[in-house]
Design an enzyme around this catalytic site. Structure first.
Site, PDB file in Angstrom:
ATOM      1  N   TYR A  63       0.911  -1.312  -0.106  1.00 46.90           N
ATOM      2  CA  TYR A  63      -0.144  -0.074   0.069  1.00 46.90           C
ATOM      3  C   TYR A  63       0.797   1.182  -0.086  1.00 46.90           C
ATOM      4  O   TYR A  63       0.771   2.303  -0.760  1.00 46.90           O
ATOM      5  CB  TYR A  63      -0.715  -0.162   1.197  1.00 46.90           C
TER       6      TYR A  63
ATOM      7  N   LYS B 217       1.126   4.266  -2.860  1.00 47.44           N
ATOM      8  CA  LYS B 217       0.988   5.853  -2.634  1.00 47.44           C
ATOM      9  C   LYS B 217       2.193   6.810  -2.696  1.00 47.44           C
ATOM     10  O   LYS B 217       1.962   7.945  -3.239  1.00 47.44           O
ATOM     11  CB  LYS B 217       0.406   6.014  -1.057  1.00 47.44           C
TER      12      LYS B 217
HETATM   13  P1  NDP Z   1     -13.421   4.107   1.614  1.00 47.09           P
HETATM   14  O1  NDP Z   1     -13.122   2.723   1.777  1.00 47.09           O
HETATM   15  O2  NDP Z   1     -14.511   4.831   2.652  1.00 47.09           O
HETATM   16  O3  NDP Z   1     -13.882   4.644   0.119  1.00 47.09           O
HETATM   17  C1  NDP Z   1     -12.905   4.080  -0.931  1.00 47.09           C
HETATM   18  C2  NDP Z   1     -13.884   4.531  -2.380  1.00 47.09           C
HETATM   19  O4  NDP Z   1     -13.241   4.016  -3.347  1.00 47.09           O
HETATM   20  C3  NDP Z   1     -15.263   3.684  -2.262  1.00 47.09           C
HETATM   21  O5  NDP Z   1     -16.097   4.528  -2.743  1.00 47.09           O
HETATM   22  C4  NDP Z   1     -15.154   2.386  -3.105  1.00 47.09           C
HETATM   23  O6  NDP Z   1     -15.888   1.950  -3.744  1.00 47.09           O
HETATM   24  C5  NDP Z   1     -13.990   3.153  -4.059  1.00 47.09           C
HETATM   25  N1  NDP Z   1     -13.216   2.150  -4.901  1.00 47.09           N
HETATM   26  C6  NDP Z   1     -12.462   1.026  -4.552  1.00 47.09           C
HETATM   27  N2  NDP Z   1     -12.002   0.528  -5.506  1.00 47.09           N
HETATM   28  C7  NDP Z   1     -12.607   1.002  -6.412  1.00 47.09           C
HETATM   29  C8  NDP Z   1     -12.506   0.530  -7.952  1.00 47.09           C
HETATM   30  N3  NDP Z   1     -11.738  -0.404  -8.428  1.00 47.09           N
HETATM   31  N4  NDP Z   1     -13.274   1.159  -8.953  1.00 47.09           N
HETATM   32  C9  NDP Z   1     -13.912   2.279  -8.285  1.00 47.09           C
HETATM   33  N5  NDP Z   1     -13.971   2.754  -7.302  1.00 47.09           N
HETATM   34  C10 NDP Z   1     -13.547   2.011  -6.134  1.00 47.09           C
HETATM   35  O7  NDP Z   1     -11.975   4.821   1.911  1.00 47.09           O
HETATM   36  P2  NDP Z   1     -11.568   6.360   1.944  1.00 47.09           P
HETATM   37  O8  NDP Z   1     -12.728   7.283   1.646  1.00 47.09           O
HETATM   38  O9  NDP Z   1     -10.814   6.422   2.932  1.00 47.09           O
HETATM   39  O10 NDP Z   1     -10.344   6.368   0.786  1.00 47.09           O
HETATM   40  C11 NDP Z   1     -10.283   7.138  -0.434  1.00 47.09           C
HETATM   41  C12 NDP Z   1      -9.112   7.275  -1.022  1.00 47.09           C
HETATM   42  O11 NDP Z   1      -8.278   8.031   0.289  1.00 47.09           O
HETATM   43  C13 NDP Z   1      -8.093   6.106  -1.283  1.00 47.09           C
HETATM   44  O12 NDP Z   1      -7.369   6.336  -2.282  1.00 47.09           O
HETATM   45  C14 NDP Z   1      -7.194   6.062  -0.135  1.00 47.09           C
HETATM   46  O13 NDP Z   1      -6.019   5.265  -0.071  1.00 47.09           O
HETATM   47  C15 NDP Z   1      -6.891   7.247   0.454  1.00 47.09           C
HETATM   48  N6  NDP Z   1      -6.469   7.561   1.962  1.00 47.09           N
HETATM   49  C16 NDP Z   1      -7.360   7.205   2.907  1.00 47.09           C
HETATM   50  C17 NDP Z   1      -6.951   7.493   4.191  1.00 47.09           C
HETATM   51  C18 NDP Z   1      -7.594   7.130   5.297  1.00 47.09           C
HETATM   52  O14 NDP Z   1      -6.854   6.962   6.678  1.00 47.09           O
HETATM   53  N7  NDP Z   1      -9.013   6.641   5.390  1.00 47.09           N
HETATM   54  C19 NDP Z   1      -5.845   8.098   4.516  1.00 47.09           C
HETATM   55  C20 NDP Z   1      -4.858   8.588   3.495  1.00 47.09           C
HETATM   56  C21 NDP Z   1      -5.373   8.007   2.252  1.00 47.09           C
HETATM   57  P3  NDP Z   1     -16.881   0.685  -3.106  1.00 47.09           P
HETATM   58  O15 NDP Z   1     -17.534   1.220  -2.071  1.00 47.09           O
HETATM   59  O16 NDP Z   1     -17.560   0.115  -4.498  1.00 47.09           O
HETATM   60  O17 NDP Z   1     -15.664  -0.210  -2.517  1.00 47.09           O
HETATM   61  C1  8X3 Z   2      -4.075   5.704   4.846  1.00 43.90           C
HETATM   62  C2  8X3 Z   2      -3.133   6.297   5.937  1.00 43.90           C
HETATM   63  O1  8X3 Z   2      -1.590   5.813   7.444  1.00 43.90           O
HETATM   64  O2  8X3 Z   2      -3.540   4.532   7.455  1.00 43.90           O
HETATM   65  O3  8X3 Z   2      -3.524   6.038   3.571  1.00 43.90           O
HETATM   66  O4  8X3 Z   2      -2.065   3.999   6.076  1.00 43.90           O
HETATM   67  S1  8X3 Z   2      -2.282   4.976   6.898  1.00 43.90           S
END
Ligand code: NDP
Ligand code: 8X3
Length: 257
Positions: A155, A159
């Site tokens: 992961y 990123k």
């Molecule tokens: P969620 O799991 O709440 O949301 C992820 C979203 O991405 C969902 O809508 C999911 O759809 C969609 N998704 C996943 N795979 C696909 C795909 N193949 N095609 C289309 N849609 C897809 O997580 P977050 O909102 O937290 O994550 C969003 C972004 O933020 C990610 O890139 C994550 O890496 C990043 N991030 C998150 C952090 C955290 O701590 N939460 C911190 C740093 C970055 P579905 O519901 O259908 O699975």
């Molecule tokens: C998500 C943040 O630190 O939980 O990208 O991996 S962490």
């Protein structure tokens, strides 16, 4: 259409959904990508109820499926093609396995979504922005891209790739009016950790015990700040995290009673 248009990938949960709500509130028109039709219909229903003048376009595709992505983008009605902002948000982590023990299939899903999906969407949307002479690409990277942490190597690598792709795109667009931003959140409480722990909600809840994590709304506010900055300002990167988090591995959690 006079209103600005934003395309958000992974709009049905967490940060993507919060961005949809924020940009709707600010009067933008939304192209909302999702792979789950019922979740997307529910979101659009709720948004239209809250913002009656809102225009939305559902972009149903899995970002891992390049052919499907191209087909749905080719099908965009002409009034929706003038995309002003692309938010590459769809992404996930699965598992906390060591690099010599994890599942190659799960790693494929992360790499195909977080890197190749983002890259394909960028490749399809940015040429139109260059032609129109305006546009902004906001990638949702992560603090995880700054340094690897235990059980997160794949992961974290995805990123780190988002950082390299954001920086590379910014270089390639330097002679254009387009802007590129990499938003790098730390801990945000969404469905993300439930997916990380393969559906184990208790393990996901435990991850946030004793610390106040960020919310999807916190990230959406930051995304909007970058998107609404005056056009001569390019916010290249934002690293944001909870007050009691210092790095990807160092956080302070209050002891539980
Ligand atoms: P969620 O799991 O709440 O949301 C992820 C979203 O991405 C969902 O809508 C999911 O759809 C969609 N998704 C996943 N795979 C696909 C795909 N193949 N095609 C289309 N849609 C897809 O997580 P977050 O909102 O937290 O994550 C969003 C972004 O933020 C990610 O890139 C994550 O890496 C990043 N991030 C998150 C952090 C955290 O701590 N939460 C911190 C740093 C970055 P579905 O519901 O259908 O699975
Ligand atoms: C998500 C943040 O630190 O939980 O990208 O991996 S962490």
């Amino acid at each position: 259409m006079d209103n600005k248009i934003v395309l958000i990938t992974g709009a049905t949960s967490g940060i993507g959904e919060a961005c949809a709500r924020k940009f709707a509130k600010e009067g933008w028109y939304l192209i909302l990508n999702a792979r789950n039709v019922s979740k997307l219909e529910k979101l659009i229903y709720e948004l239209k109820k809250e913002y009656p003048g809102l225009m939305t376009y559902p972009l149903l595709c899995d970002v891992r499926d390049r052919g499907q992505m191209k087909a749905v983008l080719d099908d965009l009605p002409s009034e929706w093609t003038g995309i002003d902002l692309l938010i590459n948000n769809a992404g996930l982590v699965i598992g906390v396995d060591k690099e010599f023990e994890g599942s190659l299939d799960e790693w494929d899903i992360m790499i195909d979504t977080n890197i190749k999906g983002l890259l394909a969407m960028t490749r399809l949307v940015v040429p139109g922005m260059i032609e129109r002479g305006r546009g902004h690409i906001i990638n949702i990277g992560s603090i995880a891209g700054d340094a690897a942490y235990p059980g997160g190597s794949v992961y974290c690598a995805t990123k780190a790739a988002v950082k390299a792709l954001s920086d590379g795109l910014r270089i390639d667009l330097v002679d254009t009016p387009l802007r590129v931003t990499n938003i790098k959140p730390g801990m945000v409480e969404t469905n993300f950790s439930v997916v990380r722990y393969r559906g184990d909600k208790e393990a996901a809840d435990n991850f946030y015990k004793g610390i106040r994590p960020l919310t999807g709304d916190d990230i959406a506010e930051t995304v909007y700040f970058a998107a609404s900055a005056p056009e001569h300002i390019q916010i290249a990167e934002v690293l944001l995290m909870p007050t009691n988090q210092a790095t990807g591995t160092i956080s302070y959690r209050k002891k539980q009673e």
